[in-house]
Design a protein around this motif. Structure first.
Motif, mmCIF file in Angstrom:
data_model
loop_
_atom_site.group_PDB
_atom_site.id
_atom_site.type_symbol
_atom_site.label_atom_id
_atom_site.label_comp_id
_atom_site.label_asym_id
_atom_site.label_seq_id
_atom_site.Cartn_x
_atom_site.Cartn_y
_atom_site.Cartn_z
ATOM 1 N N GLN A 72 0.816 -1.210 0.000
ATOM 2 C CA GLN A 72 0.000 0.000 0.000
ATOM 3 C C GLN A 72 0.852 1.263 0.000
ATOM 4 N N ARG A 73 2.027 1.203 0.573
ATOM 5 C CA ARG A 73 2.941 2.349 0.569
ATOM 6 C C ARG A 73 3.752 2.440 -0.716
ATOM 7 N N GLY A 74 3.527 1.510 -1.634
ATOM 8 C CA GLY A 74 4.238 1.547 -2.901
ATOM 9 C C GLY A 74 5.550 0.799 -2.901
ATOM 10 N N VAL A 75 5.811 0.000 -1.858
ATOM 11 C CA VAL A 75 7.037 -0.794 -1.769
ATOM 12 C C VAL A 75 6.686 -2.235 -2.089
ATOM 13 N N TYR A 76 7.182 -2.733 -3.219
ATOM 14 C CA TYR A 76 6.855 -4.085 -3.660
ATOM 15 C C TYR A 76 7.991 -5.034 -3.270
ATOM 16 N N PRO A 77 7.709 -6.048 -2.452
ATOM 17 C CA PRO A 77 8.764 -6.948 -1.956
ATOM 18 C C PRO A 77 9.165 -8.000 -2.991
#
Length: 310
Positions: A72-77
Protein backbone atom coordinates in the motif's frame (compact mmCIF):
# COMPACT_ATOMS: atom_id res chain seq x y z
CA UNK A 1 -0.55 39.47 -30.94
CA UNK A 2 3.05 39.75 -29.74
CA UNK A 3 1.89 40.38 -26.17
CA UNK A 4 -0.29 37.25 -26.29
CA UNK A 5 2.66 35.13 -27.42
CA UNK A 6 4.85 36.50 -24.64
CA UNK A 7 2.12 35.79 -22.09
CA UNK A 8 1.77 32.23 -23.40
CA UNK A 9 5.52 31.64 -23.29
CA UNK A 10 5.75 32.96 -19.71
CA UNK A 11 2.86 30.77 -18.61
CA UNK A 12 4.38 27.65 -20.17
CA UNK A 13 7.81 28.34 -18.65
CA UNK A 14 6.35 29.12 -15.21
CA UNK A 15 4.17 26.02 -15.24
CA UNK A 16 7.00 23.73 -16.35
CA UNK A 17 9.45 25.16 -13.81
CA UNK A 18 6.88 24.82 -11.03
CA UNK A 19 6.37 21.12 -11.80
CA UNK A 20 10.10 20.51 -12.17
CA UNK A 21 10.90 22.26 -8.89
CA UNK A 22 8.21 20.26 -7.12
CA UNK A 23 9.58 17.01 -8.54
CA UNK A 24 13.10 17.84 -7.33
CA UNK A 25 11.86 18.68 -3.82
CA UNK A 26 9.78 15.52 -3.53
CA UNK A 27 12.72 13.45 -4.73
CA UNK A 28 14.98 14.99 -2.07
CA UNK A 29 12.43 14.52 0.73
CA UNK A 30 11.21 11.00 -0.05
CA UNK A 31 14.02 9.11 -1.77
CA UNK A 32 16.01 8.09 1.33
CA UNK A 33 12.91 7.23 3.34
CA UNK A 34 11.72 4.89 0.60
CA UNK A 35 15.10 3.15 0.45
CA UNK A 36 14.89 2.46 4.19
CA UNK A 37 11.39 1.06 3.81
CA UNK A 38 12.46 -1.21 0.96
CA UNK A 39 15.44 -2.48 2.92
CA UNK A 40 13.24 -3.23 5.94
CA UNK A 41 10.75 -5.14 3.79
CA UNK A 42 13.48 -7.21 2.12
CA UNK A 43 14.98 -8.07 5.52
CA UNK A 44 11.54 -9.05 6.79
CA UNK A 45 11.08 -11.33 3.79
CA UNK A 46 14.48 -12.96 4.29
CA UNK A 47 13.73 -13.58 7.97
CA UNK A 48 10.44 -15.19 6.99
CA UNK A 49 12.12 -17.50 4.47
CA UNK A 50 14.74 -18.59 7.02
CA UNK A 51 12.28 -19.33 9.83
CA UNK A 52 9.00 -20.14 8.10
CA UNK A 53 9.00 -23.73 9.43
CA UNK A 54 8.98 -22.47 13.02
CA UNK A 55 6.47 -19.65 12.65
CA UNK A 56 3.12 -19.71 14.42
CA UNK A 57 -0.19 -18.65 12.92
CA UNK A 58 0.10 -15.27 14.65
CA UNK A 59 3.57 -14.74 13.14
CA UNK A 60 2.28 -15.49 9.65
CA UNK A 61 -0.66 -13.13 10.14
CA UNK A 62 1.70 -10.35 11.25
CA UNK A 63 3.96 -11.00 8.26
CA UNK A 64 1.01 -10.73 5.86
CA UNK A 65 -0.14 -7.54 7.55
CA UNK A 66 3.30 -5.95 7.20
CA UNK A 67 3.51 -7.12 3.60
CA UNK A 68 0.13 -5.59 2.76
CA UNK A 69 1.08 -2.27 4.35
CA UNK A 70 4.33 -2.23 2.37
CA UNK A 71 2.47 -2.75 -0.92
CA UNK A 72 0.00 0.00 0.00
CA UNK A 73 2.94 2.35 0.57
CA UNK A 74 4.24 1.55 -2.90
CA UNK A 75 7.04 -0.79 -1.77
CA UNK A 76 6.85 -4.08 -3.66
CA UNK A 77 8.76 -6.95 -1.96
CA UNK A 78 10.08 -8.44 -5.19
CA UNK A 79 13.74 -9.35 -5.72
CA UNK A 80 16.64 -8.85 -3.35
CA UNK A 81 18.70 -5.94 -2.01
CA UNK A 82 19.63 -4.90 -5.54
CA UNK A 83 16.01 -3.77 -5.98
CA UNK A 84 16.55 -1.08 -3.34
CA UNK A 85 18.32 1.10 -5.90
CA UNK A 86 15.18 1.15 -8.08
CA UNK A 87 13.21 3.83 -6.20
CA UNK A 88 9.86 5.34 -7.02
CA UNK A 89 11.08 8.89 -6.43
CA UNK A 90 13.54 9.22 -9.27
CA UNK A 91 13.13 12.49 -11.16
CA UNK A 92 10.99 11.16 -14.02
CA UNK A 93 8.60 9.33 -11.71
CA UNK A 94 8.51 12.28 -9.32
CA UNK A 95 7.61 14.55 -12.25
CA UNK A 96 4.70 12.26 -13.10
CA UNK A 97 3.64 12.36 -9.45
CA UNK A 98 3.50 16.16 -9.30
CA UNK A 99 1.50 16.12 -12.54
CA UNK A 100 -1.11 13.88 -10.93
CA UNK A 101 -1.17 16.15 -7.86
CA UNK A 102 -1.90 19.44 -9.66
CA UNK A 103 -4.38 17.72 -11.99
CA UNK A 104 -6.22 16.22 -8.95
CA UNK A 105 -6.06 12.70 -10.44
CA UNK A 106 -4.47 11.22 -7.32
CA UNK A 107 -3.86 7.56 -8.15
CA UNK A 108 -2.89 6.78 -4.55
CA UNK A 109 -0.17 4.30 -5.48
CA UNK A 110 2.57 6.86 -4.82
CA UNK A 111 2.31 9.42 -2.04
CA UNK A 112 4.68 11.17 0.38
CA UNK A 113 5.43 9.24 3.60
CA UNK A 114 7.62 11.71 5.48
CA UNK A 115 6.17 14.56 7.51
CA UNK A 116 8.14 17.13 5.50
CA UNK A 117 6.93 15.59 2.22
CA UNK A 118 3.29 15.64 3.32
CA UNK A 119 3.44 19.27 4.48
CA UNK A 120 5.18 20.31 1.27
CA UNK A 121 2.51 18.45 -0.73
CA UNK A 122 -0.22 20.56 0.93
CA UNK A 123 1.45 23.86 -0.02
CA UNK A 124 2.50 22.59 -3.46
CA UNK A 125 -1.05 21.52 -4.32
CA UNK A 126 -2.57 24.73 -2.89
CA UNK A 127 -0.70 26.84 -5.45
CA UNK A 128 -0.28 24.17 -8.15
CA UNK A 129 -3.96 23.36 -8.68
CA UNK A 130 -4.98 26.98 -9.47
CA UNK A 131 -1.93 27.31 -11.72
CA UNK A 132 -2.94 24.10 -13.48
CA UNK A 133 -6.49 25.42 -14.01
CA UNK A 134 -5.13 28.62 -15.58
CA UNK A 135 -2.80 26.62 -17.80
CA UNK A 136 -5.55 24.22 -18.92
CA UNK A 137 -7.84 27.17 -19.65
CA UNK A 138 -5.12 28.66 -21.86
CA UNK A 139 -4.61 25.35 -23.65
CA UNK A 140 -8.37 25.12 -24.17
CA UNK A 141 -8.32 28.56 -25.79
CA UNK A 142 -5.56 27.42 -28.13
CA UNK A 143 -7.62 24.39 -29.16
CA UNK A 144 -10.67 26.62 -29.70
CA UNK A 145 -8.61 28.99 -31.86
CA UNK A 146 -7.47 26.02 -33.92
CA UNK A 147 -11.09 25.05 -34.58
CA UNK A 148 -11.99 28.67 -35.35
CA UNK A 149 -9.15 28.88 -37.86
CA UNK A 150 -10.46 25.75 -39.57
CA UNK A 151 -13.95 27.27 -39.64
CA UNK A 152 -12.68 30.49 -41.25
CA UNK A 153 -10.82 28.51 -43.89
CA UNK A 154 -13.97 26.58 -44.74
CA UNK A 155 -16.07 29.77 -44.75
CA UNK A 156 -13.73 31.42 -47.24
CA UNK A 157 -14.31 28.45 -49.54
CA UNK A 158 -18.04 29.22 -49.59
CA UNK A 159 -19.31 26.61 -47.15
CA UNK A 160 -22.48 27.31 -45.14
CA UNK A 161 -22.22 28.21 -41.46
CA UNK A 162 -24.25 25.27 -40.19
CA UNK A 163 -22.10 22.84 -42.13
CA UNK A 164 -18.92 24.57 -40.92
CA UNK A 165 -20.07 24.27 -37.30
CA UNK A 166 -20.78 20.57 -37.75
CA UNK A 167 -17.44 19.87 -39.48
CA UNK A 168 -15.34 21.78 -36.91
CA UNK A 169 -17.10 19.97 -34.07
CA UNK A 170 -16.53 16.64 -35.81
CA UNK A 171 -12.85 17.51 -36.35
CA UNK A 172 -12.45 18.42 -32.67
CA UNK A 173 -14.04 15.17 -31.51
CA UNK A 174 -12.29 12.84 -33.95
CA UNK A 175 -8.81 14.32 -33.52
CA UNK A 176 -9.14 14.37 -29.73
CA UNK A 177 -10.34 10.78 -29.58
CA UNK A 178 -7.50 9.65 -31.84
CA UNK A 179 -4.71 11.58 -30.09
CA UNK A 180 -5.78 11.13 -26.48
CA UNK A 181 -7.82 7.92 -26.36
CA UNK A 182 -7.00 5.68 -29.33
CA UNK A 183 -3.26 6.06 -30.04
CA UNK A 184 -1.79 6.05 -26.46
CA UNK A 185 -3.14 2.54 -25.67
CA UNK A 186 -0.85 1.14 -28.38
CA UNK A 187 2.14 2.59 -26.51
CA UNK A 188 0.85 1.25 -23.18
CA UNK A 189 0.37 -2.14 -24.82
CA UNK A 190 4.05 -2.27 -25.80
CA UNK A 191 5.63 -0.66 -22.72
CA UNK A 192 3.32 -1.78 -19.91
CA UNK A 193 2.15 -5.11 -21.32
CA UNK A 194 -1.54 -4.19 -21.06
CA UNK A 195 -4.20 -5.17 -23.54
CA UNK A 196 -5.60 -2.49 -25.84
CA UNK A 197 -8.90 -2.33 -23.97
CA UNK A 198 -7.02 -1.87 -20.69
CA UNK A 199 -5.08 0.99 -22.27
CA UNK A 200 -8.29 2.71 -23.40
CA UNK A 201 -9.75 2.20 -19.93
CA UNK A 202 -6.65 3.70 -18.30
CA UNK A 203 -6.64 6.67 -20.69
CA UNK A 204 -10.24 7.61 -19.97
CA UNK A 205 -10.05 7.03 -16.20
CA UNK A 206 -6.91 9.19 -16.09
CA UNK A 207 -8.07 12.07 -18.30
CA UNK A 208 -11.44 12.25 -16.57
CA UNK A 209 -9.51 12.60 -13.25
CA UNK A 210 -11.34 9.61 -11.76
CA UNK A 211 -7.96 7.98 -11.03
CA UNK A 212 -8.82 4.63 -9.47
CA UNK A 213 -5.14 3.65 -9.32
CA UNK A 214 -5.74 0.08 -10.52
CA UNK A 215 -3.64 0.84 -13.64
CA UNK A 216 -0.65 3.18 -13.35
CA UNK A 217 2.24 3.65 -15.77
CA UNK A 218 5.83 3.02 -14.78
CA UNK A 219 5.10 0.57 -11.96
CA UNK A 220 6.42 -2.74 -13.30
CA UNK A 221 9.42 -3.71 -11.15
CA UNK A 222 10.89 -5.94 -13.87
CA UNK A 223 10.89 -3.21 -16.55
CA UNK A 224 13.56 -0.60 -17.23
CA UNK A 225 11.64 2.45 -18.39
CA UNK A 226 13.20 5.11 -20.58
CA UNK A 227 13.84 8.38 -18.68
CA UNK A 228 11.57 10.35 -21.02
CA UNK A 229 8.64 7.89 -20.86
CA UNK A 230 6.93 9.11 -17.68
CA UNK A 231 7.44 12.87 -18.38
CA UNK A 232 5.84 12.32 -21.79
CA UNK A 233 2.91 10.59 -20.08
CA UNK A 234 2.61 13.61 -17.77
CA UNK A 235 2.53 15.98 -20.78
CA UNK A 236 -0.09 13.75 -22.46
CA UNK A 237 -2.20 13.92 -19.28
CA UNK A 238 -2.03 17.73 -19.12
CA UNK A 239 -3.08 18.33 -22.74
CA UNK A 240 -5.60 15.50 -22.56
CA UNK A 241 -7.20 17.15 -19.53
CA UNK A 242 -7.68 20.36 -21.52
CA UNK A 243 -9.31 18.47 -24.39
CA UNK A 244 -11.63 16.37 -22.24
CA UNK A 245 -12.60 19.45 -20.19
CA UNK A 246 -13.77 21.13 -23.42
CA UNK A 247 -15.54 17.92 -24.42
CA UNK A 248 -17.39 17.69 -21.11
CA UNK A 249 -18.26 21.39 -21.34
CA UNK A 250 -19.64 20.83 -24.84
CA UNK A 251 -21.71 17.85 -23.71
CA UNK A 252 -23.01 19.81 -20.72
CA UNK A 253 -24.07 22.70 -22.99
CA UNK A 254 -25.73 20.24 -25.36
CA UNK A 255 -27.69 18.61 -22.54
CA UNK A 256 -28.73 22.01 -21.12
CA UNK A 257 -29.92 23.19 -24.54
CA UNK A 258 -31.86 19.95 -25.01
CA UNK A 259 -33.46 20.36 -21.60
CA UNK A 260 -34.45 23.98 -22.36
CA UNK A 261 -35.94 22.94 -25.70
CA UNK A 262 -37.96 20.17 -24.06
CA UNK A 263 -39.26 22.59 -21.43
CA UNK A 264 -40.19 25.12 -24.12
CA UNK A 265 -41.97 22.45 -26.18
CA UNK A 266 -43.91 21.24 -23.14
CA UNK A 267 -44.82 24.83 -22.29
CA UNK A 268 -46.05 25.44 -25.86
CA UNK A 269 -48.06 22.21 -25.78
CA UNK A 270 -49.65 23.31 -22.50
CA UNK A 271 -50.55 26.72 -23.93
CA UNK A 272 -51.99 25.12 -27.08
CA UNK A 273 -54.12 22.77 -24.97
CA UNK A 274 -55.52 25.64 -22.90
CA UNK A 275 -56.25 27.67 -26.03
CA UNK A 276 -58.14 24.77 -27.60
CA UNK A 277 -60.25 24.38 -24.47
CA UNK A 278 -61.09 28.11 -24.49
CA UNK A 279 -62.03 27.98 -28.17
CA UNK A 280 -64.30 24.98 -27.58
CA UNK A 281 -66.08 26.79 -24.74
CA UNK A 282 -66.45 29.97 -26.79
CA UNK A 283 -67.99 28.35 -29.88
CA UNK A 284 -70.12 25.69 -28.14
CA UNK A 285 -73.87 25.94 -29.35
CA UNK A 286 -76.47 27.08 -26.75
CA UNK A 287 -78.78 24.45 -25.30
CA UNK A 288 -82.59 25.05 -25.49
CA UNK A 289 -84.98 23.56 -22.88
CA UNK A 290 -87.51 21.04 -24.25
CA UNK A 291 -89.63 20.94 -21.11
CA UNK A 292 -93.31 21.98 -21.50
CA UNK A 293 -94.63 24.71 -19.28
CA UNK A 294 -96.55 23.44 -16.29
CA UNK A 295 -100.33 23.12 -16.72
CA UNK A 296 -100.85 24.28 -13.18
CA UNK A 297 -100.67 27.99 -13.29
CA UNK A 298 -101.51 30.53 -10.64
CA UNK A 299 -104.80 30.53 -8.76
CA UNK A 300 -106.45 33.26 -10.92
CA UNK A 301 -105.86 31.31 -14.12
CA UNK A 302 -107.52 28.23 -12.67
CA UNK A 303 -110.67 30.24 -11.72
CA UNK A 304 -110.94 31.71 -15.25
CA UNK A 305 -110.77 28.25 -16.77
CA UNK A 306 -113.55 26.97 -14.52
CA UNK A 307 -115.84 29.91 -15.30
CA UNK A 308 -115.36 29.50 -19.06
CA UNK A 309 -116.22 25.85 -18.80
CA UNK A 310 -119.45 26.71 -16.96
Amino acid sequence: MCGGKIQTALLVVSYTMYLLLGAIVFQALEENAEKEQKLAVIQMKEAFLQNFTHLTVADVEQFLKNLTEAVQRGVYPVGNESQVELNNWELSNSFLFVGTVVSTIGYGTLCPKTVAGQIFCVFFASFGIPLNIVFLHHVGKMLSLLCEGLGKCLYEKGMKKKKIKFLTLLFFLVMGILVFLCLPPFIFQVVEGWSYSEGVYFAFITLSTIGFGDYVVGKRPDTNYRPYYRPLVAIWIIFGLAWIALLFNLLTTLLEDTEKKLVQDLHKMGKAGKKNEENQKRYRPARFSTEQPSSLGSGGDAQKTVSLAA
